[in-house]
Design a protein around this motif. Structure first.
Motif, PDB file in Angstrom:
ATOM      1  N   LEU A  87      64.049   8.096   0.603  1.00 40.81           N
ATOM      2  CA  LEU A  87      63.353   8.629   1.608  1.00 40.81           C
ATOM      3  C   LEU A  87      62.083   8.347   1.142  1.00 40.81           C
ATOM      4  O   LEU A  87      61.559   7.861   0.322  1.00 40.81           O
ATOM      5  CB  LEU A  87      63.673  10.060   1.340  1.00 40.81           C
ATOM      6  CG  LEU A  87      64.947  10.734   1.293  1.00 40.81           C
ATOM      7  CD1 LEU A  87      65.149  12.117   0.871  1.00 40.81           C
ATOM      8  CD2 LEU A  87      65.571  10.532   2.782  1.00 40.81           C
ATOM      9  N   ALA A  88      61.148   8.507   2.418  1.00 38.28           N
ATOM     10  CA  ALA A  88      59.717   8.345   2.316  1.00 38.28           C
ATOM     11  C   ALA A  88      59.080   9.529   2.912  1.00 38.28           C
ATOM     12  O   ALA A  88      59.635  10.181   3.757  1.00 38.28           O
ATOM     13  CB  ALA A  88      59.335   6.867   3.247  1.00 38.28           C
ATOM     14  N   PRO A  89      57.881  10.030   2.346  1.00 34.43           N
ATOM     15  CA  PRO A  89      57.166  10.814   3.045  1.00 34.43           C
ATOM     16  C   PRO A  89      56.852  10.628   4.443  1.00 34.43           C
ATOM     17  O   PRO A  89      56.561   9.808   4.939  1.00 34.43           O
ATOM     18  CB  PRO A  89      55.782  11.010   1.950  1.00 34.43           C
ATOM     19  CG  PRO A  89      56.242  10.164   0.862  1.00 34.43           C
ATOM     20  CD  PRO A  89      57.234   9.106   1.160  1.00 34.43           C
ATOM     21  N   LYS A  90      56.941  11.945   5.124  1.00 31.40           N
ATOM     22  CA  LYS A  90      56.554  11.926   6.685  1.00 31.40           C
ATOM     23  C   LYS A  90      55.410  12.764   6.840  1.00 31.40           C
ATOM     24  O   LYS A  90      55.414  14.059   6.435  1.00 31.40           O
ATOM     25  CB  LYS A  90      57.789  12.443   7.425  1.00 31.40           C
ATOM     26  CG  LYS A  90      57.362  12.275   8.888  1.00 31.40           C
ATOM     27  CD  LYS A  90      58.934  12.807   9.634  1.00 31.40           C
ATOM     28  CE  LYS A  90      58.601  12.887  11.216  1.00 31.40           C
ATOM     29  NZ  LYS A  90      59.882  13.242  11.675  1.00 31.40           N
ATOM     30  N   GLY A  91      54.420  12.145   7.354  1.00 28.09           N
ATOM     31  CA  GLY A  91      53.040  13.160   7.348  1.00 28.09           C
ATOM     32  C   GLY A  91      52.400  13.054   6.032  1.00 28.09           C
ATOM     33  O   GLY A  91      52.585  12.289   5.307  1.00 28.09           O
ATOM     34  N   GLN A  92      51.658  14.329   5.842  1.00 30.37           N
ATOM     35  CA  GLN A  92      51.015  14.345   4.432  1.00 30.37           C
ATOM     36  C   GLN A  92      52.077  14.922   3.495  1.00 30.37           C
ATOM     37  O   GLN A  92      52.940  15.690   3.591  1.00 30.37           O
ATOM     38  CB  GLN A  92      49.731  15.381   4.619  1.00 30.37           C
ATOM     39  CG  GLN A  92      48.744  15.256   5.651  1.00 30.37           C
ATOM     40  CD  GLN A  92      48.141  13.942   5.214  1.00 30.37           C
ATOM     41  OE1 GLN A  92      47.857  13.677   4.111  1.00 30.37           O
ATOM     42  NE2 GLN A  92      47.944  13.064   6.282  1.00 30.37           N
ATOM     43  N   PRO A  93      51.872  14.309   2.034  1.00 31.97           N
ATOM     44  CA  PRO A  93      52.798  14.790   1.177  1.00 31.97           C
ATOM     45  C   PRO A  93      53.096  16.383   1.051  1.00 31.97           C
ATOM     46  O   PRO A  93      54.113  16.703   0.614  1.00 31.97           O
ATOM     47  CB  PRO A  93      52.190  14.228   0.001  1.00 31.97           C
ATOM     48  CG  PRO A  93      51.185  13.035   0.491  1.00 31.97           C
ATOM     49  CD  PRO A  93      50.813  13.472   1.724  1.00 31.97           C
ATOM     50  N   GLU A  94      51.687  16.963   1.145  1.00 33.04           N
ATOM     51  CA  GLU A  94      52.025  18.447   1.083  1.00 33.04           C
ATOM     52  C   GLU A  94      52.670  19.138   2.155  1.00 33.04           C
ATOM     53  O   GLU A  94      53.224  20.300   1.824  1.00 33.04           O
ATOM     54  CB  GLU A  94      50.653  19.059   0.847  1.00 33.04           C
ATOM     55  CG  GLU A  94      49.763  18.890   2.145  1.00 33.04           C
ATOM     56  CD  GLU A  94      48.954  17.780   1.845  1.00 33.04           C
ATOM     57  OE1 GLU A  94      47.969  17.642   2.925  1.00 33.04           O
ATOM     58  OE2 GLU A  94      49.224  16.816   0.995  1.00 33.04           O
ATOM     59  N   ASP A  95      53.129  18.447   3.054  1.00 34.25           N
ATOM     60  CA  ASP A  95      53.872  18.974   4.276  1.00 34.25           C
ATOM     61  C   ASP A  95      55.370  19.283   3.877  1.00 34.25           C
ATOM     62  O   ASP A  95      56.068  19.884   4.502  1.00 34.25           O
ATOM     63  CB  ASP A  95      54.007  18.268   5.291  1.00 34.25           C
ATOM     64  CG  ASP A  95      52.311  18.068   6.079  1.00 34.25           C
ATOM     65  OD1 ASP A  95      51.520  19.036   5.666  1.00 34.25           O
ATOM     66  OD2 ASP A  95      51.957  17.274   6.831  1.00 34.25           O
ATOM     67  N   GLY A  96      55.676  18.229   2.807  1.00 35.29           N
ATOM     68  CA  GLY A  96      57.353  18.375   2.145  1.00 35.29           C
ATOM     69  C   GLY A  96      58.281  17.826   3.333  1.00 35.29           C
ATOM     70  O   GLY A  96      59.344  18.269   3.527  1.00 35.29           O
ATOM     71  N   GLN A  97      57.830  16.884   4.432  1.00 38.60           N
ATOM     72  CA  GLN A  97      58.596  16.309   5.272  1.00 38.60           C
ATOM     73  C   GLN A  97      59.065  14.739   4.914  1.00 38.60           C
ATOM     74  O   GLN A  97      58.441  14.330   4.090  1.00 38.60           O
ATOM     75  CB  GLN A  97      57.757  16.174   6.478  1.00 38.60           C
ATOM     76  CG  GLN A  97      57.492  17.586   7.177  1.00 38.60           C
ATOM     77  CD  GLN A  97      58.438  18.435   7.532  1.00 38.60           C
ATOM     78  OE1 GLN A  97      59.649  17.950   8.108  1.00 38.60           O
ATOM     79  NE2 GLN A  97      58.485  19.704   7.178  1.00 38.60           N
ATOM     80  N   TRP A  98      60.294  14.506   5.127  1.00 36.10           N
ATOM     81  CA  TRP A  98      60.732  13.261   4.879  1.00 36.10           C
ATOM     82  C   TRP A  98      61.319  12.466   5.932  1.00 36.10           C
ATOM     83  O   TRP A  98      61.828  13.082   6.922  1.00 36.10           O
ATOM     84  CB  TRP A  98      61.670  13.410   3.537  1.00 36.10           C
ATOM     85  CG  TRP A  98      61.290  14.048   2.498  1.00 36.10           C
ATOM     86  CD1 TRP A  98      61.415  15.573   2.435  1.00 36.10           C
ATOM     87  CD2 TRP A  98      60.671  13.719   1.399  1.00 36.10           C
ATOM     88  NE1 TRP A  98      60.666  15.833   0.962  1.00 36.10           N
ATOM     89  CE2 TRP A  98      60.410  14.679   0.475  1.00 36.10           C
ATOM     90  CE3 TRP A  98      60.345  12.387   1.012  1.00 36.10           C
ATOM     91  CZ2 TRP A  98      59.730  14.326  -0.705  1.00 36.10           C
ATOM     92  CZ3 TRP A  98      59.556  11.980  -0.221  1.00 36.10           C
ATOM     93  CH2 TRP A  98      59.419  12.977  -1.164  1.00 36.10           C
ATOM     94  N   PRO A 127      56.956   7.371  -8.482  1.00 42.42           N
ATOM     95  CA  PRO A 127      55.547   7.297  -8.618  1.00 42.42           C
ATOM     96  C   PRO A 127      54.749   7.039  -7.263  1.00 42.42           C
ATOM     97  O   PRO A 127      53.694   7.450  -6.960  1.00 42.42           O
ATOM     98  CB  PRO A 127      55.108   6.170  -9.630  1.00 42.42           C
ATOM     99  CG  PRO A 127      56.602   6.183 -10.400  1.00 42.42           C
ATOM    100  CD  PRO A 127      57.663   6.357  -9.426  1.00 42.42           C
ATOM    101  N   ASP A 128      55.182   6.258  -6.076  1.00 45.59           N
ATOM    102  CA  ASP A 128      54.627   5.827  -4.899  1.00 45.59           C
ATOM    103  C   ASP A 128      54.852   6.856  -3.964  1.00 45.59           C
ATOM    104  O   ASP A 128      54.337   6.648  -2.862  1.00 45.59           O
ATOM    105  CB  ASP A 128      55.022   4.566  -4.562  1.00 45.59           C
ATOM    106  CG  ASP A 128      56.686   4.350  -4.258  1.00 45.59           C
ATOM    107  OD1 ASP A 128      57.372   5.483  -4.238  1.00 45.59           O
ATOM    108  OD2 ASP A 128      57.169   3.460  -3.978  1.00 45.59           O
ATOM    109  N   GLY A 129      55.374   7.752  -4.251  1.00 48.26           N
ATOM    110  CA  GLY A 129      55.832   8.973  -3.453  1.00 48.26           C
ATOM    111  C   GLY A 129      57.042   9.308  -2.713  1.00 48.26           C
ATOM    112  O   GLY A 129      57.411  10.261  -1.910  1.00 48.26           O
ATOM    113  N   ARG A 130      57.846   8.141  -2.602  1.00 51.92           N
ATOM    114  CA  ARG A 130      59.202   8.019  -2.204  1.00 51.92           C
ATOM    115  C   ARG A 130      60.042   8.663  -3.052  1.00 51.92           C
ATOM    116  O   ARG A 130      59.718   9.354  -4.206  1.00 51.92           O
ATOM    117  CB  ARG A 130      59.799   6.643  -2.072  1.00 51.92           C
ATOM    118  CG  ARG A 130      58.764   5.679  -1.169  1.00 51.92           C
ATOM    119  CD  ARG A 130      59.466   4.311  -0.955  1.00 51.92           C
ATOM    120  NE  ARG A 130      59.476   3.566  -2.322  1.00 51.92           N
ATOM    121  CZ  ARG A 130      59.778   2.555  -2.704  1.00 51.92           C
ATOM    122  NH1 ARG A 130      61.013   1.987  -1.797  1.00 51.92           N
ATOM    123  NH2 ARG A 130      60.052   2.028  -3.795  1.00 51.92           N
TER     124      ARG A 130
END
Length: 323
Positions: A153-164, A119-122
């Motif tokens: 894993l945690a998001p890297k950059g903006q969530p919509e970027d799909g980077q981790w 839920p927290d984006g991780r």
């Protein structure tokens, strides 16, 4: 005419002994069911809703098999393995900790099995590792287990970027399954705010099949094994020749329910359906005729509860013959 091999005789003897430690104190609502009518055969009593033994390569669930999920998983694998990720084969050739000596590193082929968005984006990525040969391909024998790897894993950059980015790596923390595959991964809740993994894993050999359930609790950057081998299914249909004294098939369907003792970990409930067949004694048959058999139900219920360290049988009986 077929004859039983010494191996089959040994396995049959082991099966009878393996059931002795699966009995817990009796309880009125979990006592083993005994069908009123004796089933015609072991194959007839396998429950229609049970999942068959895991395949050599564990299938992804429908949720994990969508184009969006596969794309997300590929991004996670790139974040974990960098240039070692091979997009053409959708795996990575990487050096991971030796499961027997975590100081050393060995070469493995690593494939994503499943992932979970929090839920927290991780996110949590579950991957399977099997030993690699000098050519960079997987080299697993039938008896080789798959190795469980979990990456936080945690998001890297903006969530919509799909980077981790990798927060925590847990490499080769458990050996499960066969043919280099750890089994079928299910995301479960072990209780309120207690996420976990339930992995169905097993082995087939010499006509015998066994499937077990392994349970893991997922904490903040850690994974704790709660039980690695609760029997769910077994049969010896592949070895059930006309002169095999006993043939059987038993399958269990499992679920979690609130703990009877009010504990924070849910209880694990398993319903078993199956039967064994033994050759009817003192009956003479023709050389080309199968001997008549007497079927005995192996239906029942079992309740497992968390005792502070792992899940233990507390009521009922696990009726799955061991292999």
């Amino acid at each position: 005419m077929n004859y039983r091999t010494p191996l089959a005789l040994l396995l049959a003897s082991a099966l009878l002994g393996a059931c002795s430690d699966k009995t817990a104190p009796a309880s009125a609502d979990v006592a083993a069911d005994v069908a009123a009518d004796v089933p015609a055969s072991a194959a007839d009593v396998a429950p229609s809703g049970h999942v068959p033994p895991p395949a050599a390569t564990a299938p992804k669930t429908d949720e994990m098999n969508t184009p969006q999920a596969r794309k997300r998983e590929a991004g996670m694998m790139r974040a974990v393995f960098g240039d070692d990720y091979r997009s053409d084969s959708d795996d990575a050739l990487a050096d991971l900790s030796d499961p027997d000596n975590h100081v050393d590193k060995l070469s493995y082929v690593v494939s994503a099995v499943s992932h979970k968005l929090l839920p927290d984006g991780r996110a949590i990525l579950v991957a399977n590792a099997e030993t690699a040969n000098t050519e960079g391909t997987a080299e697993s024998a039938h008896a080789s287990s798959g190795l469980l790897n979990v990456f936080f894993l945690a998001p890297k950059g903006q969530p919509e970027d799909g980077q981790w980015q990798v927060v925590k790596r847990l490499e080769n923390i458990a050996a499960l399954g066969s043919s280099g595959q750890l089994g079928e991964v299910h995301w479960v809740m072990l209780g309120a705010n207690k996420p976990g993994l339930a992995i169905r894993h097993g082995y087939t050999g010499q006509g015998y099949t066994i499937t077990q359930l392994a349970l893991f609790e997922i904490g903040d950057g850690k994974v704790t094994a709660l039980d690695g081998g609760i029997d769910l299914y077994s049969d010896n249909m592949g070895a059930c020749t006309p002169d095999m004294d006993e043939c059987w098939m038993v399958a269990g369907s499992w679920r979690f329910a609130p703990a009877r003792n009010g504990g924070s970990y849910d209880d694990l409930l398993i319903d078993f359906k199956g039967a064994s067949e033994k050759i009817k004694p003192n009956v003479t048959v023709k050389p080309d005729q199968d001997p008549p058999r007497i079927a005995t139900p192996l239906n029942g219920h079992a309740r497992y509860a968390f005792d502070g360290k792992g899940y233990k049988l507390v009521e009922g009986k696990n009726t799955v013959p061991g292999v």
